[in-house]
Structures are given as structure tokens and as C-alpha cells.
Design a protein around this motif. Structure first.
Motif, mmCIF file in Angstrom:
data_model
loop_
_atom_site.group_PDB
_atom_site.id
_atom_site.type_symbol
_atom_site.label_atom_id
_atom_site.label_comp_id
_atom_site.label_asym_id
_atom_site.label_seq_id
_atom_site.Cartn_x
_atom_site.Cartn_y
_atom_site.Cartn_z
ATOM 1 N N ALA A 1 -2.423 4.258 -7.759
ATOM 2 C CA ALA A 1 -3.191 3.294 -8.533
ATOM 3 C C ALA A 1 -3.611 3.892 -9.862
ATOM 4 O O ALA A 1 -3.993 5.054 -9.965
ATOM 5 C CB ALA A 1 -4.407 2.854 -7.729
ATOM 6 N N GLN A 6 -13.291 6.709 0.959
ATOM 7 C CA GLN A 6 -12.771 6.160 -0.291
ATOM 8 C C GLN A 6 -13.081 7.091 -1.452
ATOM 9 O O GLN A 6 -14.115 7.749 -1.474
ATOM 10 C CB GLN A 6 -13.341 4.765 -0.562
ATOM 11 N N ALA A 38 0.840 -1.190 0.000
ATOM 12 C CA ALA A 38 0.000 0.000 0.000
ATOM 13 C C ALA A 38 0.875 1.239 0.000
ATOM 14 O O ALA A 38 1.830 1.373 0.752
ATOM 15 C CB ALA A 38 -0.905 0.001 1.229
ATOM 16 N N GLY A 39 0.542 2.177 -0.867
ATOM 17 C CA GLY A 39 1.291 3.404 -0.951
ATOM 18 C C GLY A 39 2.518 3.310 -1.823
ATOM 19 O O GLY A 39 3.239 4.278 -1.983
ATOM 20 N N LYS A 42 -7.659 -0.567 -9.133
ATOM 21 C CA LYS A 42 -8.909 -1.104 -8.600
ATOM 22 C C LYS A 42 -9.788 -1.447 -9.793
ATOM 23 O O LYS A 42 -9.837 -0.706 -10.770
ATOM 24 C CB LYS A 42 -9.622 -0.081 -7.711
ATOM 25 N N GLU A 60 -13.434 2.721 2.851
ATOM 26 C CA GLU A 60 -12.312 3.212 3.651
ATOM 27 C C GLU A 60 -12.914 4.157 4.683
ATOM 28 O O GLU A 60 -13.488 5.183 4.328
ATOM 29 C CB GLU A 60 -11.283 3.910 2.763
ATOM 30 N N HIS A 85 -4.407 -0.139 -3.893
ATOM 31 C CA HIS A 85 -3.791 1.177 -3.725
ATOM 32 C C HIS A 85 -2.522 1.344 -4.557
ATOM 33 O O HIS A 85 -2.184 2.454 -4.968
ATOM 34 C CB HIS A 85 -3.465 1.414 -2.254
ATOM 35 N N THR A 109 -5.727 -4.984 -0.672
ATOM 36 C CA THR A 109 -5.655 -3.525 -0.618
ATOM 37 C C THR A 109 -4.310 -3.005 -1.119
ATOM 38 O O THR A 109 -4.232 -1.890 -1.635
ATOM 39 C CB THR A 109 -5.912 -3.013 0.812
#
Length: 884
Positions: free
Chosen positions: A27, A494, A22-23, A387, A474, A383, A379
Motif C-alpha cells: 500500500a 496494524q 490483499a497482498g 489507506k 488488525e 492493503h 481491506t
């Protein structure tokens, strides 16, 4: 591999080594430029049966074959049948029937599609195609060479997603099912496995020919042949023959690895209401397999790392992969997705059944923790990469959608359905779904209707938001108490970054609102109480009359919301939650939030939990990670005191956390674990972590363990990761040497991913470009990822050339993403900036700790002072008045 990695690859999903955290990146849209929506083609003729007679020509890595296809007309006007057939040298083609005889057929062949003319008055006929092939995909020939002397002589097939066309003419789509049989002639002394029942074995005088026949229809992607020198271990489950085919000399490891298979077969049959639906179940272990496992009907193929030696079995299990591939015999083989866009019905169910097996073998806490880790993997992709809806038709090749959305998110959705309906209705609905569509093909609505029929509930909104829409909730959840009222504020945060504004036409972030029930476990003086509220707006404020201040509040204790949750909860509540929540999931949820606090009560609470040998290992592991995030002297002391704790998974988490401290004291703690531990995985994690300390004294230890033998080469991979984390130029030649052919694939892959972290010169870029020719598709994926991390636009021509000749859809997808994204500052510059930030963070943490000590010395607490941080929190912050 960290605690958040699976130890085994599975049937087509991205490698356990190929994760996006994540991060890690912004995305992007899933659909790449120029990709068109995929629809199924017409099929004017159906194939009822395919019979193959194959002679393996091992020395030439080729085969000669005769294929007979029995066809039945569907379209009265059709005059031609089109078959998928790639790379064949067709010697002859005949058309006719056994009764009337065969004659030369009229056909056209362009190397990819075989088109055969069929008279309009013919309703049933057969084709006989005699051909040779040296397949580039689909069938793989293994042999030792000067660099890999221990590679076995083997031949195996892998047809998913659409590679059966490299072996025999067919309709290479999942919704086309036919019975099959094959006669395979292999070198003397080899055993041959295929689908269905064994009709005949080789005689003593004749050729080494095995005849297998599958009497139930199945799709082409589930066809299999495995040939080699293998030992067969026999077992059974409820009268069903169960066999394990393993390399000679690995019999004990085979028994250790597969021993729970019969129990799984019985359990899955009981839960689904459908007994194991085939005549046998075989699992065969091969080398250099391009997936982790493949669920061929009645005969699953497994990669070599599934076999566990005695030491690996300390803290590695093969049960997840075994359960996954076995579950496919129901979900994928017995009922098959009509179209790959609905592939989650295969892969989501198989992943979900891994957790069901874990729950049966261990307990509910293990079930929830497995789901939590799967959510983390999903996730990370959501991210860091893209998605997309689970059901998606926008792809270049079907393999594009075999990702964390299809597997992990699919499993999570099934868990949410189980929670929504309850066990009785859920499993009854699953049984109805299987029986209603037995040996047929299915779409997502078929599952929805079956569950609705048995439960009486409408699931239209559920499937619309979780399956047919991208993303997940989120949440920011704020907990406060005043008077007799508990106030919980919930905000959905989100954002759909790729939605278009209704007027401007420009990209305009919007919040796609999800609707779901959110539960809270509230700790009261009379025990835990559960309250549930409906969330269906961006903002909610829930007010509950509770009387006295709750001791803790667990948000989403059963993980039914499938939401990422950012908690704003008073510290004393979190500490009590860690100690007293009724489930391990409730206790472990407190740990990450506590890891953002640095005060003596929090460190003391985390210390107590970590040292508690009776606490679930996963809670203690999350506590170790929280202490690593705090990074204070006190946190380090707690971790170092627990570095030799009994549970190997907790030791591994402690090692990872100690690596957050950049000091020679951390090196001393980790050196002991890296050089000598009962667990391969602890040694590997300690090596990885000792590099993260960035202390030059770690270098010699990493070199000492760099080529230490271990299960799946995990210690070498950990040492290479450690050298990359160390950022020491002395590591460059050592890492570069491990990228060469002859080093184990997992070691090579670790070295490839390490290079961009420690080198940025032309030679390194060219080394990576040369590795694009590697035979292992996972390795090529990692080469592409390394080039993206390297960030040099000069690699674009090499990537473009590889794209033009690349056959594997997984690699093609990564190259296309790379060509879209490459050209930024590169991974090394990003890492440099991150290192600078971490250095500043470390200095801040140290200064904060010193300030806390000074304050404690200047203003010691008065005797009898019982103020909690909740009361301080109430003074420091203004809260809205409770509203109903």
C-alpha cells in the motif's frame, strides 16, 4: 467473478473487475505528488432556478441550447458571477428580468469558466445564454456501427461528479441546489426522461419535445436527460408513480429485475421515518453507461447488465444495485453532502441500505455475509493500494475518493454505529438527521450530532477513529483454557507505514491503537453465552471463569469491531464452532482457520458441513474454499463428491476450490460444469478454475466456451481468465483477438487483464498502449492496470501522453499511480515466483499427507482413546497462568 465480487458496478465506485486483492501490492500513500488540499470556493451569487431548452443534434453528436439562470445576490460587494461551462460555442448572452426585459450582457469566457459582470446595485437577475456544444463528457450519444451493430440509438447524460458543466452553465458543486426544468427536442419516436414531473408531451403535429420540471431544489450533478426508443412499464408504491424504462423487447426482463422496487420504497420510508420524498421514481436502462447506476433525483439511470434473463436470475440479483440507487433518493438527493470529502454520507449510506434490504428480504445471516464480503473488498484496497481517512480533502478530482473506503468502509461504519446504539436509537437518529437537514446539505458532524442527540451517547471518539483516521484494527486473538478459566489474548498489530518518527524524521512504523468492544460467543454445556470486553490497548489478556472447557469460542460474532482477525484457536474448538455456533456468521468464521489445518478430523468436519444441504449456502461456500486451501487427496475427494450440489452458489465455490488442485482429475470435474450448468456463473467459475489446474488438457474446453453467449458476458470473461491462469502460449492469439473493438466490453476487459499473464513481448505492450484510446473509462482503467502488471518502463511515454489528454478522473488517478509505480519486475515475473512457491507448497502438502498416513499406520489410536487436540495442544505449548 468469484463469490467475493459484486455482480454490478455502482454509481462511480471502482469496477467489479478492478479489484486489488490483499497482498497484491504494498500500500502507498493516498495523496499523490503535487496534490493540494481541496476547499470550496466562494459563491457571491446563488442560483435559484435553471431552465434549459435543448435540441439534440444526434447525427453530429451535439446539441443547441438556451439556458436561463435566475440569480440572487449573496455578497453585497460582488460585481461578477463565475459559472462552470466547458466547451461551449456561445452565440449570445443576455441579462435582465422577465418584467424589465433583457439586454446584452458583458462577459468573458475561456472555454471552462463563464464570468458575467453584474452591477453592484442588482440583487436579483437572470442570465440567458444561447450556445452550442459537442460535449466530450456529460452527455453521450450512442449509435450502431459496423463493429457493434446491435448498439441502440440513445442519448443520455451523466453529471457526477462535476460534469454538468459540459451541458449547461452552473455552479457545479454538490452544495449548490436549485430547481430545474428542461425542454428536450429529440428525434421522432424517441421518449425523453428527466427529473421531476412531466409538464407536456409532444403533440402529433409538432416537434418531438418533452418538457420536464423539477420543483424541488437539487444539485447539478443529479440533473439527467435520457432519450431513446424505450418501453415504459408502470408500477406504484404508496401512491407514488413508479416506472421502469427498458429497451424494446426486454419488457419481461424489466419486470423480473425491478419487481421489488415498490417494497424497497415502502421499507426505506418506514425505517428512516421519512416517506419517499419526491413526486415519482423512474429507473431507465441505457447501453454503454459509464457507471453501474446513477441516482439522479426522481430518475435513476441503470446500465444494461442490470436486466436479468431467466437463467441469470438463478443466482444473480439486481436488488443490491436497485436498493443502492434508491437509497440515494434519501441519502444524497434529499440530504446532500456539502463537500465531496463527506461523500460517504451519500455512498456509505446507500451501500449500507443494500445490506438492510438483504436483511429484510432474506435474513440476518445474509446481512452479515454481505458485510463480510464488503470488508474483504475494503481491506483489499487498504492493503493493496492505499489507506486513507473516509473524510479526506487531498485529491486531484472528486472521483478519486469514490473508492472502497467511501462505499464499503462507509457502510461498515454505519453497521458498527447500528450495533453500538441499537436499532431503536440508530434509526431514530437517522430519521432526525434526515428531517433536520431535509433538502439541505450536510457534513459528517451533522450525522454525529443527530445520533448523539437521540442516544445520549458521546460518539466523538467513534467518529474520530473510524471516519477521520485511516486504517482499521488488525488483531491476533489467541484462545486457551486451563482449569476453570478461559484466557483470550488480543493483540493489535496494524501498522501505519507512512507515519513519521518524532525525532529522526524518517518513516517509522507505529501502531495506531483503536478502541472498541470485542464480544465472544462461548459455547457452554448450558448453551451459548456472550461476553464483551473493551479493547483499547495494543495488548490485552482477558480471563473469564467458565468452569468446564468451552466447546467453542466465536470471536466478534456481530462484526462490531470492523477488525481483521487472525485466530489461534484449538482445532477441536474450531470444528465444534463450524458445526454448532448459534449463527451462520459464527459457523463460517471457523472455515478459513480450519483451511490452515490438514488432519483427518478437520477434513471430516468440513466434509460434513459442505454436504449439509440445510446449512446456509455461504457457510458451505467458505467450507469449500477451506478444502481448496488444504489441497489434500481427501479434500479433493470431498469437493468432487459435492460438485453437483443443488445450490448454484455452493457449486460455484466448489468449482473455484477444485481449481486449486493441479491434476487431470480436477479437469474432469470442472469440464462437466464448464460445458453444461444451469447457472451462467457456475460455468464461468468452472472455466476460470479449469485454467488454474495448469493441465494442458484444459485448453480445448476453454476454447469451446470462449465465445458462448451469457448474461454480462460472464462465461467469456471466465474462459479468458482460465486461459490466463493456464499459462499456455497457445492462448495468446485467442486472448489478443478478444481485446479488439467489437467484442463486448466485459470480454475485452478480461482479455486486457489476461495479456500480462501470458505474454511479455513488445507487440503485447504496444497492443495495450493502443487500447488507451478506448471509449469506455473502465476499459482504460484496466489497460493502465495491465501495463503496470506488464512492468515495462517503455510504456511510460504512452501513459504520459494519455494523461495529458485524459478527462475521466478515474483513469487519470490510475495513470498517475502507474507512473509512480511502474518499472518493477512486472506481473509475469511475480506470477512466476508465485507459481514456484505454489508448486513447492503443493509438494509439501502431498508429503505431509503421506506422512500422516504412515504415522496412522505405525501408531494406530488405542480403543477408547478420547484425547482431544486441545489436550495435545496443552502439552505441546506452554500457556501463561490465568490472571485477572
Amino acid at each position: 467473478m468469484s463469490l467475493h465480487h459484486r455482480h454490478h458496478e455502482r454509481c462511480a465506485c471502482g469496477s467489479t473487475f478492478s479489484e486489488y486483492r490483499a497482498g497484491a501490492a504494498l500500500a502507498k500513500p493516498f495523496a499523490l505528488s503535487g496534490v493540494r488540499r481541496v476547499y470550496e470556493r466562494s459563491r457571491p451569487f446563488s442560483i435559484k432556478h435553471i431552465a434549459l431548452d435543448i435540441e439534440l443534434i444526434v447525427e453530429k453528436k451535439s446539441f443547441a441550447a438556451l439556458a436561463q439562470l435566475d440569480l440572487v445576490r449573496v455578497d453585497k460587494t460582488a460585481t461578477e458571477v463565475s459559472l462552470d461551462a466547458v466547451g461551449f460555442e456561445i452565440e449570445s448572452l443576455e441579462i435582465g428580468t422577465e418584467k424589465a426585459g433583457f439586454h446584452k450582457g458583458q462577459y468573458a469566457y475561456d472555454g471552462e469558466t463563464l464570468r458575467v459582470t453584474i452591477a453592484q446595485n442588482v440583487n436579483e437577475t437572470s442570465l440567458r445564454v444561447r450556445y452550442r456544444a459537442t460535449p466530450r463528457q456529460g452527455m453521450y450519444f450512442l449509435a450502431p456501427d459496423e463493429h457493434v451493430r446491435d448498439r441502440p440509438n440513445q442519448v443520455w447524460t451523466q453529471c457526477q461528479d462535476e460534469d454538468a458543466r459540459y451541458i449547461f452553465p452552473c455552479h457545479d458543486k454538490p452544495h449548490i441546489k436549485q430547481t430545474t426544468e428542461c425542454k428536450v427536442t429529440a428525434p421522432a419516436g424517441w421518449a425523453v426522461l428527466s427529473n421531476g414531473e412531466l409538464v407536456s408531451k409532444p403533440s402529433a403535429e409538432g416537434p418531438n419535445t418533452y418538457h420536464w420540471k423539477m420543483n424541488e431544489p437539487h444539485p447539478s450533478y443529479l440533473f439527467t436527460i435520457v432519450a431513446g426508443e424505450l418501453t415504459i412499464i408502470e408500477d406504484e408504491a404508496d401512491g407514488i408513480p413508479v416506472t421502469y424504462w427498458v429497451p424494446k423487447g426486454r419488457e419481461e426482463d424489466g419486470r423480473r429485475t425491478f419487481r421489488r422496487t415498490p417494497d424497497m420504497i415502502k421499507r426505506f420510508g418506514e425505517l428512516t421515518g421519512v416517506k419517499y420524498p419526491w413526486n415519482k421514481y423512474a429507473q431507465v436502462v441505457v447501453s454503454d453507461f459509464i457507471f453501474g447506476g446513477m441516482e439522479n433525483t426522481t430518475a435513476t439511470t441503470m446500465y444494461e447488465h442490470i436486466l436479468l434473463d431467466e437463467r441469470a436470475a438463478i443466482d444473480v440479483t439486481a436488488d443490491d444495485l436497485i436498493a443502492h440507487e434508491l437509497a440515494h433518493q434519501w441519502f444524497g438527493d434529499y440530504v446532500t453532502c456539502r463537500d465531496w470529502s463527506h461523500g460517504w454520507l451519500n455512498e456509505g449510506f446507500a451501500t449500507f441500505m443494500e445490506h438492510i434490504d438483504r436483511e429484510a428480504k432474506l435474513d440476518k445471516d445474509e446481512y452479515y455475509y454481505g458485510l463480510w464480503l464488503d470488508f474483504d473488498m475494503y481491506t483489499s484496497e487498504a492493503h493493496g493500494r492505499y489507506k486513507r481517512p473516509i473524510v479526506c480533502q487531498d485529491y486531484e478530482a472528486p472521483i478519486d475518493i469514490f473508492d472502497r473506503h467511501l462505499y464499503e468502509k462507509g457502510a461498515l461504519v454505519l453497521h458498527a454505529l447500528r450495533t453500538e446504539l441499537g436499532d431503536e436509537a440508530f434509526w431514530k437518529g437517522v430519521g432526525t438527521y434526515l428531517k433536520r437537514h431535509a433538502k439541505g446539505v450536510v457534513e459528517t458532524r451533522d450525522l454525529q450530532r443527530a445520533l448523539e442527540d437521540v442516544s445520549g451517547k458521546s460518539l466523538e471518539q467513534f467518529f474520530e477513529q473510524w471516519v477521520f483516521r485511516a486504517g482499521h484494527p488488525e488483531l491476533t486473538v489467541k484462545v486457551a483454557h486451563e482449569g476453570e478459566f478461559l484466557t483470550v489474548s488480543v493483540k493489535q498489530t496494524q501498522v501505519n507505514q507512512h507515519a513519521s518518527g518524532p525525532h529522526s524524521g524518517a518513516a517509522e512504523p507505529i501502531v495506531p491503537v483503536f478502541a472498541f468492544d470485542l464480544s465472544f460467543e462461548i459455547g457452554t454445556e448450558n448453551g451459548p453465552v456472550t461476553e464483551t470486553r473493551r479493547v483499547d490497548q495494543i495488548n490485552h489478556t482477558f480471563v473469564m471463569r467458565v468452569g468446564k472447557r468451552p466447546s467453542y469460542v466465536v470471536v466478534d460474532p456481530t462484526f462490531s469491531s470492523l477488525a481483521e482477525i487472525k485466530l489461534e484457536v484449538p482445532g477441536d474448538m474450531l470444528r465444534t464452532q463450524l458445526a454448532s455456533a448459534s449463527t451462520a456468521r459464527g459457523r463460517m468464521l471457523a472455515a478459513p482457520a480450519l483451511g490452515k489445518m490438514d488432519d483427518p478430523p478437520t477434513v471430516a468436519a468440513l466434509s460434513k458441513s459442505l454436504a449439509n444441504e440445510s446449512e446456509m449456502w455461504a457457510v458451505r461456500a467458505e467450507v469449500a474454499h477451506a478444502l481448496g486451501a488444504i489441497r489434500s487427496d481427501e479434500a479433493f475427494q470431498v469437493l468432487s463428491e459435492n460438485a453437483s450440489t443443488k445450490h448454484p452458489k455452493v457449486r460455484r465455490a466448489v468449482a473455484s476450490a477444485v481449481g486449486k488442485f493441479r491434476s487431470n482429475k480436477a479437469v474432469d470435474v470442472l469440464k462437466k460444469l464448464a460445458l453444461s450448468d444451469a447457472s451462467y456463473l457456475v460455468e464461468a467459475e468452472a472455466a476460470r478454475a479449469i485454467g488454474s489446474t495448469r493441465q494442458s488438457s484444459a485448453f480445448d474446453t476453454l476454447i469451446d466456451v470462449l465465445d458462448r453467449p451469457s448474461w454480462a458476458d460472464v462465461v467469456r470473461a471466465g474462459a479468458i481468465d482460465g486461459l490466463a491462469n493456464l499459462r499456455d502460449d497457445r492462448a495468446i492469439p485467442h486472448v489478443m483477438a478478444r481485446t479488439r473493438y467489437g467484442v463486448s466490453t466485459r470480454g475485452r476487459r478480461a482479455a486486457i487483464m489476461a495479456l500480462p499473464k501470458i505474454a511479455s513481448d513488445r507487440k503485447t505492450r504496444e497492443t495495450l498502449e493502443d487500447l488507451l484510446d478506448g471509449t469506455d473509462p473502465y476499459l482504460r482503467v484496466d489497460v493502465v492496470r495491465a501495463l503496470v502488471d506488464f512492468g515495462d518502463p517503455k510504456s511510460r511515454p504512452a501513459l504520459q501522453r494519455q494523461l495529458e489528454r485524459e478527462l475521466d478522473g478515474r483513469v487519470r488517478r490510475r495513470i498517475r499511480e502507474a507512473l509512480r509505480d511502474i518499472g518493477g519486475a512486472g506481473k509475469r515475473e511475480t506470477d512466476r515466483l508465485r507459481d514456484d512457491f505454489e508448486a513447492l507448497r503443493g509438494e509439501y502438502t502431498e508429503l505431509k499427507a503421506r506422512l500422516s498416513k504412515i504415522e496412522a499406520m505405525v501408531n494406530p489410536p488405542e480403543k477408547g482413546d478420547s484425547k482431544t487436540d486441545a489436550s495435545k495442544h496443552a502439552k505441546d505449548k506452554k500457556h501463561d497462568k490465568p490472571r485477572k
